[in-house]
Design a protein around this motif. Structure first.
Motif, PDB file in Angstrom:
ATOM      1  N   THR A 122     -14.283  23.289  34.979  1.00  0.00           N
ATOM      2  CA  THR A 122     -13.988  22.194  34.536  1.00  0.00           C
ATOM      3  C   THR A 122     -15.335  21.833  33.097  1.00  0.00           C
ATOM      4  OG1 THR A 122     -14.641  21.427  36.483  1.00  0.00           O
ATOM      5  CG2 THR A 122     -15.241  19.597  35.451  1.00  0.00           C
ATOM      6  N   MET A 123     -16.657  22.373  33.018  1.00  0.00           N
ATOM      7  CA  MET A 123     -16.909  22.183  32.120  1.00  0.00           C
ATOM      8  C   MET A 123     -15.609  22.500  30.544  1.00  0.00           C
ATOM      9  SD  MET A 123     -19.542  20.309  32.164  1.00  0.00           S
ATOM     10  CE  MET A 123     -20.036  20.245  31.114  1.00  0.00           C
ATOM     11  N   THR A 124     -14.864  23.483  30.830  1.00  0.00           N
ATOM     12  CA  THR A 124     -14.278  24.843  29.826  1.00  0.00           C
ATOM     13  C   THR A 124     -13.532  23.052  29.068  1.00  0.00           C
ATOM     14  OG1 THR A 124     -15.283  26.940  30.153  1.00  0.00           O
ATOM     15  CG2 THR A 124     -12.910  26.770  29.205  1.00  0.00           C
ATOM     16  N   TYR A 125     -12.880  22.920  30.306  1.00  0.00           N
ATOM     17  CA  TYR A 125     -11.915  21.736  30.482  1.00  0.00           C
ATOM     18  C   TYR A 125     -11.897  21.379  29.638  1.00  0.00           C
ATOM     19  CZ  TYR A 125      -7.906  19.094  31.656  1.00  0.00           C
ATOM     20  OH  TYR A 125      -6.242  18.808  31.694  1.00  0.00           O
ATOM     21  N   TYR A 126     -13.209  19.989  30.001  1.00  0.00           N
ATOM     22  CA  TYR A 126     -13.922  19.109  29.605  1.00  0.00           C
ATOM     23  C   TYR A 126     -13.881  19.329  28.205  1.00  0.00           C
ATOM     24  CZ  TYR A 126     -16.000  14.792  30.792  1.00  0.00           C
ATOM     25  OH  TYR A 126     -16.985  13.766  31.159  1.00  0.00           O
ATOM     26  N   THR A 127     -14.886  20.706  27.400  1.00  0.00           N
ATOM     27  CA  THR A 127     -14.912  21.015  26.307  1.00  0.00           C
ATOM     28  C   THR A 127     -13.294  20.480  25.248  1.00  0.00           C
ATOM     29  OG1 THR A 127     -16.551  22.409  27.074  1.00  0.00           O
ATOM     30  CG2 THR A 127     -15.486  22.816  24.858  1.00  0.00           C
ATOM     31  N   GLU A 128     -12.437  21.739  26.024  1.00  0.00           N
ATOM     32  CA  GLU A 128     -11.223  21.246  25.420  1.00  0.00           C
ATOM     33  C   GLU A 128     -10.687  20.356  25.021  1.00  0.00           C
ATOM     34  OE1 GLU A 128      -9.015  23.839  27.986  1.00  0.00           O
ATOM     35  OE2 GLU A 128      -9.884  25.438  27.214  1.00  0.00           O
ATOM     36  N   CYS A 129     -10.922  18.971  25.723  1.00  0.00           N
ATOM     37  CA  CYS A 129      -9.973  17.746  26.065  1.00  0.00           C
ATOM     38  C   CYS A 129     -11.401  17.071  24.946  1.00  0.00           C
ATOM     39  CB  CYS A 129     -10.665  17.072  27.509  1.00  0.00           C
ATOM     40  SG  CYS A 129      -9.212  17.446  28.522  1.00  0.00           S
ATOM     41  N   LEU A 130     -11.877  17.432  24.141  1.00  0.00           N
ATOM     42  CA  LEU A 130     -13.810  16.523  23.642  1.00  0.00           C
ATOM     43  C   LEU A 130     -13.283  17.069  22.223  1.00  0.00           C
ATOM     44  CD1 LEU A 130     -16.939  16.838  25.619  1.00  0.00           C
ATOM     45  CD2 LEU A 130     -15.382  14.367  25.126  1.00  0.00           C
ATOM     46  N   THR A 131     -12.611  18.269  21.975  1.00  0.00           N
ATOM     47  CA  THR A 131     -12.566  19.236  20.654  1.00  0.00           C
ATOM     48  C   THR A 131     -12.103  18.625  19.632  1.00  0.00           C
ATOM     49  OG1 THR A 131     -13.541  21.176  21.838  1.00  0.00           O
ATOM     50  CG2 THR A 131     -12.106  21.169  19.713  1.00  0.00           C
ATOM     51  N   PRO A 132     -10.614  18.001  19.973  1.00  0.00           N
ATOM     52  CA  PRO A 132     -10.104  17.694  19.343  1.00  0.00           C
ATOM     53  C   PRO A 132      -9.838  15.745  18.956  1.00  0.00           C
ATOM     54  CG  PRO A 132      -8.749  18.213  21.222  1.00  0.00           C
ATOM     55  CD  PRO A 132      -9.931  18.241  21.415  1.00  0.00           C
TER      56      PRO A 132
END
Length: 146
Positions: A122-132
């Motif tokens: 979940t934290m990895t996916y959250y990071t992927e969402c925040l990056t862009p």
């Protein structure tokens, strides 16, 4: 506020509520309830699980997201944590793999159940969402500086 600072605060805020093992245990319990087609257990676990993630994002992290220039609104997906928006660009981190099922078990409920993510996933996916969102904000800042 940088992306790394935001992610650090995001992780710390969620770990203040429950440690990673507790988040993972809740995901596993909910998955087991879906596999057993235990509607009562699903109802007992699903709403508090989802609401915990949403509450931390909407309230505990409000200042963090405000400082980063990210608006937090209600998610569109039933397993969404929030809709995060900056400069017209939006992302929605989820607690499950989008459009995938467990594929185990014979009941329709289990076959249509979401594949819930672990805390780390979940934290990895959250990071992927925040990056862009941070990249978009940085581009917008550079454009406005010209």
């Amino acid at each position: 506020m940088t992306l790394n600072e935001t992610i650090d605060r995001l992780r710390a805020a969620h770990l203040m509520v429950r440690d990673a093992h507790e988040w993972d245990a809740l995901s596993a319990d909910l998955r087991s309830a879906y596999e057993a087609n235990d509607e009562d257990r699903i109802e007992q676990l699903q709403q508090p699980f989802v609401q915990s993630w949403r509450t931390v994002t909407h309230y505990v992290l409000r200042d963090t997201f405000d400082a980063a220039g990210i608006a937090v609104t209600e998610p569109a997906h039933p397993w969404g944590i929030a809709t995060l928006t900056t400069n017209g660009s939006s992302r929605e981190p989820l607690l499950c793999l989008a459009d995938q099922t467990f594929g185990q078990g014979s009941s329709v409920a289990a076959m249509n159940a979401p594949h819930l993510l672990t805390f780390a996933e979940t934290m990895t996916y959250y990071t992927e969402c925040l990056t862009p969102l941070f990249e978009h904000a940085r581009e917008d800042q550079a454009h406005n500086a010209r």
